[in-house]
Design an enzyme around this catalytic site. Structure first.
Site, PDB file in Angstrom:
ATOM      1  N   LYS A   1      -5.612  25.982  25.431  1.00 29.82           N
ATOM      2  CA  LYS A   1      -4.840  25.991  24.181  1.00 29.82           C
ATOM      3  C   LYS A   1      -4.207  27.351  23.937  1.00 29.82           C
ATOM      4  CE  LYS A   1      -6.950  26.819  20.216  1.00 29.82           C
ATOM      5  NZ  LYS A   1      -6.665  27.664  19.056  1.00 29.82           N
ATOM      6  N   ASN A   2      -5.021  28.407  23.973  1.00 25.55           N
ATOM      7  CA  ASN A   2      -4.489  29.708  23.552  1.00 25.55           C
ATOM      8  C   ASN A   2      -3.503  30.296  24.559  1.00 25.55           C
ATOM      9  OD1 ASN A   2      -5.756  29.514  21.130  1.00 25.55           O
ATOM     10  ND2 ASN A   2      -7.510  30.789  21.675  1.00 25.55           N
TER      11      ASN A   2
ATOM     12  N   ARG B   1      -1.788  29.919  13.385  1.00 25.98           N
ATOM     13  CA  ARG B   1      -1.658  31.354  13.564  1.00 25.98           C
ATOM     14  C   ARG B   1      -0.614  31.700  14.635  1.00 25.98           C
ATOM     15  NH1 ARG B   1      -2.841  34.507   9.841  1.00 25.98           N
ATOM     16  NH2 ARG B   1      -2.699  36.603  10.604  1.00 25.98           N
TER      17      ARG B   1
ATOM     18  N   CYS C   1      -6.785  28.988  11.132  1.00 22.84           N
ATOM     19  CA  CYS C   1      -8.179  28.915  10.681  1.00 22.84           C
ATOM     20  C   CYS C   1      -8.528  30.156   9.868  1.00 22.84           C
ATOM     21  CB  CYS C   1      -9.124  28.848  11.875  1.00 22.84           C
ATOM     22  SG  CYS C   1      -9.102  27.270  12.730  1.00 22.84           S
TER      23      CYS C   1
ATOM     24  N   ARG D   1      -6.804  38.311   8.377  1.00 22.28           N
ATOM     25  CA  ARG D   1      -6.161  38.341   9.701  1.00 22.28           C
ATOM     26  C   ARG D   1      -4.868  39.158   9.610  1.00 22.28           C
ATOM     27  NH1 ARG D   1      -6.987  32.481  12.616  1.00 22.28           N
ATOM     28  NH2 ARG D   1      -6.597  33.757  14.449  1.00 22.28           N
ATOM     29  N   PRO D   2      -4.992  40.498   9.543  1.00 23.06           N
ATOM     30  CA  PRO D   2      -3.801  41.331   9.379  1.00 23.06           C
ATOM     31  C   PRO D   2      -2.914  41.303  10.628  1.00 23.06           C
ATOM     32  CG  PRO D   2      -5.734  42.701   9.798  1.00 23.06           C
ATOM     33  CD  PRO D   2      -6.223  41.284   9.673  1.00 23.06           C
ATOM     34  N   ILE D   3      -1.640  41.716  10.458  1.00 26.35           N
ATOM     35  CA  ILE D   3      -0.737  41.776  11.622  1.00 26.35           C
ATOM     36  C   ILE D   3      -0.164  43.191  11.784  1.00 26.35           C
ATOM     37  CG2 ILE D   3      -0.169  39.304  11.616  1.00 26.35           C
ATOM     38  CD1 ILE D   3       2.585  40.140  10.396  1.00 26.35           C
TER      39      ILE D   3
ATOM     40  N   GLN E   1      -0.959  45.578  13.696  1.00 18.28           N
ATOM     41  CA  GLN E   1      -0.774  46.055  15.078  1.00 18.28           C
ATOM     42  C   GLN E   1       0.443  45.406  15.735  1.00 18.28           C
ATOM     43  OE1 GLN E   1      -2.767  48.646  16.285  1.00 18.28           O
ATOM     44  NE2 GLN E   1      -3.304  48.536  14.120  1.00 18.28           N
TER      45      GLN E   1
ATOM     46  N   ASP F   1     -15.040  32.738  19.986  1.00 13.52           N
ATOM     47  CA  ASP F   1     -14.704  31.312  19.863  1.00 13.52           C
ATOM     48  C   ASP F   1     -15.798  30.402  20.416  1.00 13.52           C
ATOM     49  OD1 ASP F   1     -12.376  32.120  18.701  1.00 13.52           O
ATOM     50  OD2 ASP F   1     -11.108  31.766  20.442  1.00 13.52           O
TER      51      ASP F   1
ATOM     52  N   ILE G   1     -16.019  40.310  15.798  1.00  8.63           N
ATOM     53  CA  ILE G   1     -14.547  40.183  15.757  1.00  8.63           C
ATOM     54  C   ILE G   1     -14.074  39.763  14.363  1.00  8.63           C
ATOM     55  CG2 ILE G   1     -12.519  39.113  16.829  1.00  8.63           C
ATOM     56  CD1 ILE G   1     -14.195  40.585  18.920  1.00  8.63           C
TER      57      ILE G   1
ATOM     58  N   ARG H   1      -6.976  20.155  16.334  1.00  9.83           N
ATOM     59  CA  ARG H   1      -6.059  21.254  16.641  1.00  9.83           C
ATOM     60  C   ARG H   1      -6.291  21.792  18.044  1.00  9.83           C
ATOM     61  NH1 ARG H   1      -5.755  25.746  12.230  1.00  9.83           N
ATOM     62  NH2 ARG H   1      -4.748  26.576  14.060  1.00  9.83           N
TER      63      ARG H   1
END
Ligand code: EPZ
Length: 430
Positions: free
Chosen positions: A22-23, A94, A118, A123-125, A127, A307, A329, A399
């Site tokens: 998936k990822n 995401r 999820c 969940r900052p962005i 970076q 995960d 994490i 999902r």
């Protein structure tokens, strides 16, 4: 509304074939728009909802997408004509933010609504933004809702990530692959899907080296062409079946895997007393005793994957002794423990540490899937428990797990998807 109904207690036995990752698919699908050409992508988990959303989004910006067979898609990016993606496309997942990097790489411009996904804690962005800015892009975040980024030209640059981030590593790779000169991502993520994305981009003519290490070097190229590429097997789906085999005291051959990607999971299962046999493209997991305790700390790859943390906790809930699970994490990835406790587990959570006192057995109960991997944990718990478990909010599970009922069913798990009536709410009142 749908739910899963499980009658637990059957040891899982037989063979299961793992789907494409998936990822990896979620990064590779938007990456295809960096060529103005046709890419044929194989081993795609086409029936999970995250992948359907990415495909819908591609179509929305003008790409042609053809389903060649159940696991192969062809993406025609010649007529992509929009750099704008609205909230209704991004709110569910995401990975929709990979379109920021891909559109920036293709058009030097992207306007993409903030991603959903999820809830695992903040969940900052930052970076991702740091990376885009280092390449020369101007980035504005409007009302915390829309990311707008533009660049006259993108110029390669060294970028040090302050935290090891899969998403930021992917997005910077996408934005820089056609930049001028050399980009060096330091402290990059090393997950198998990062390597898969690099291999995909390289087969389109990119020049990316070092993926899978913490320094990735990307020498920009003007032109990327179409290609045929096959996505790696899903490490986490494989790990989920491995833990399910052990938790139900079963014996399962898990096929279409890369055993190297599963080492951290295999070694923890062995520590708990399971037998793990590795073959070229398969692993067999069997267990015939009560699991032993073991401690787990989640880490970026090659450490134990976050995960897999909820699934592994189910095995530890049944272990002989007390295990400690440290989540390093995500700040909020223990919500599922409340559901497990409804099934008789004994767990205390303090911040990012869970102390699991193993119990002799779990009993079926009505529970919910708080997120994708929490949902996978509920399935394993239901299969291992005595009696009937009903899992609500299974849209999260859909999902990321393909044909989950069929796959567990073929192994002897008694799991059904049932439709149920939505509960009465004030919105229904006449
Ligand atoms: C990816 O999420 C995965 N999602 C997640 O899998 C997985 O849990 C996670 O990596 C960690 O392995 C996809 O690949 C689509 P990160 P991502 O950026 O990229 C912090 C699943 O179940 N961070 O590596 O969003 C962040 O808060 C999903 O399949 C920043 O501080 O994760 C977290 O603490 C859920 N600033 C840590 O880094 C940033 O700009 C790792 O996040 C970015 C991240």
């Amino acid at each position: 509304m749908e739910k899963f109904v499980i009658n637990g207690g059957n040891p899982l036995r037989g063979e299961v074939t793992i789907s494409g990752a998936k990822n990896a698919a979620l990064a590779i699908i938007p990456a295809a728009i960096l060529s103005q050409d046709v890419c044929r992508i194989e081993n795609v988990p086409t029936s999970i909802s995250d992948v359907s959303f990415m495909i819908k989004t591609l179509k929305h910006i003008g790409a042609g997408v053809k389903l060649i067979d159940r696991t192969t898609i062809e993406i025609d990016s010649r007529f992509v004509n929009s750099y704008v993606i609205a909230h209704d496309m991004t709110k569910y997942l995401r990975a929709s933010y990979y379109f920021i990097g891909a559109l920036l790489g293709r058009f030097h411009r992207a306007r993409v609504a903030m991603p959903g996904g999820c809830y695992l804690g903040p969940r900052p962005i930052d970076q991702h933004i740091k990376g885009f800015e280092a390449l020369g892009a101007k980035v504005t975040v409007e009302d915390n809702a829309i990311v707008e980024t533009t660049a006259d030209e993108l110029v390669g640059s060294p970028i040090y990530l302050d935290v090891v981030s899969v998403g930021a590593t992917v997005n910077i790779m996408l934005a820089s692959v056609k930049a001028q000169g050399l980009t060096i991502i330091e402290n990059a993520a090393k997950e198998p899907h990062i390597v898969d994305l690099a291999n995909f981009l390289n087969s389109m003519g990119a020049d990316i080296r070092g993926a899978g290490t913490d320094v990735i070097k990307i020498r920009g190229t003007d032109h990327l062409h179409g290609c045929t590429y096959s996505i790696i097997p899903d490490q986490i789906e494989a790990g989920t079946f491995m833990v399910a085999a052990a938790a139900t005291k079963g014996n399962v051959l898990i096929k279409n895997v890369i055993p190297k990607h599963l080492e951290s999971i295999s070694s923890k299962l062995v520590e708990c007393g399971a037998v793990v046999e590795e073959y070229d493209e398969a692993v067999r997991v069997s267990m015939d005793t009560r699991p032993g305790k073991c401690n787990i700390k989640t880490m970026p790859h090659p450490g134990f994957p976050t995960d897999m943390q909820p699934q592994m906790a189910v095995l530890l809930a049944l272990a002989d002794g007390t295990s400690i699970v440290s989540e390093s994490i995500w700040s909020n990835r223990f919500r599922y423990t409340e559901q497990l406790m409804r099934m008789g587990a004994s767990i205390t959570v303090d911040g990012q540490i869970a102390v699991i006192h193993g119990v002799d057995g779990l009993r079926g109960a009505p529970v919910r899937a708080d997120d994708l991997r929490a949902g996978a944990a509920m399935i394993i718990a239901g299969l291992a428990a005595s009696g009937r478990t009903e899992i609500e909010d299974i849209l999260y599970i859909d999902r990321g797990y393909e044909n989950v009922v069929e796959k567990f069913g073929n192994l002897g798990g008694d799991i059904r998807r049932v439709y149920c009536v939505e509960p009465f709410s004030n919105a229904d009142a006449g």
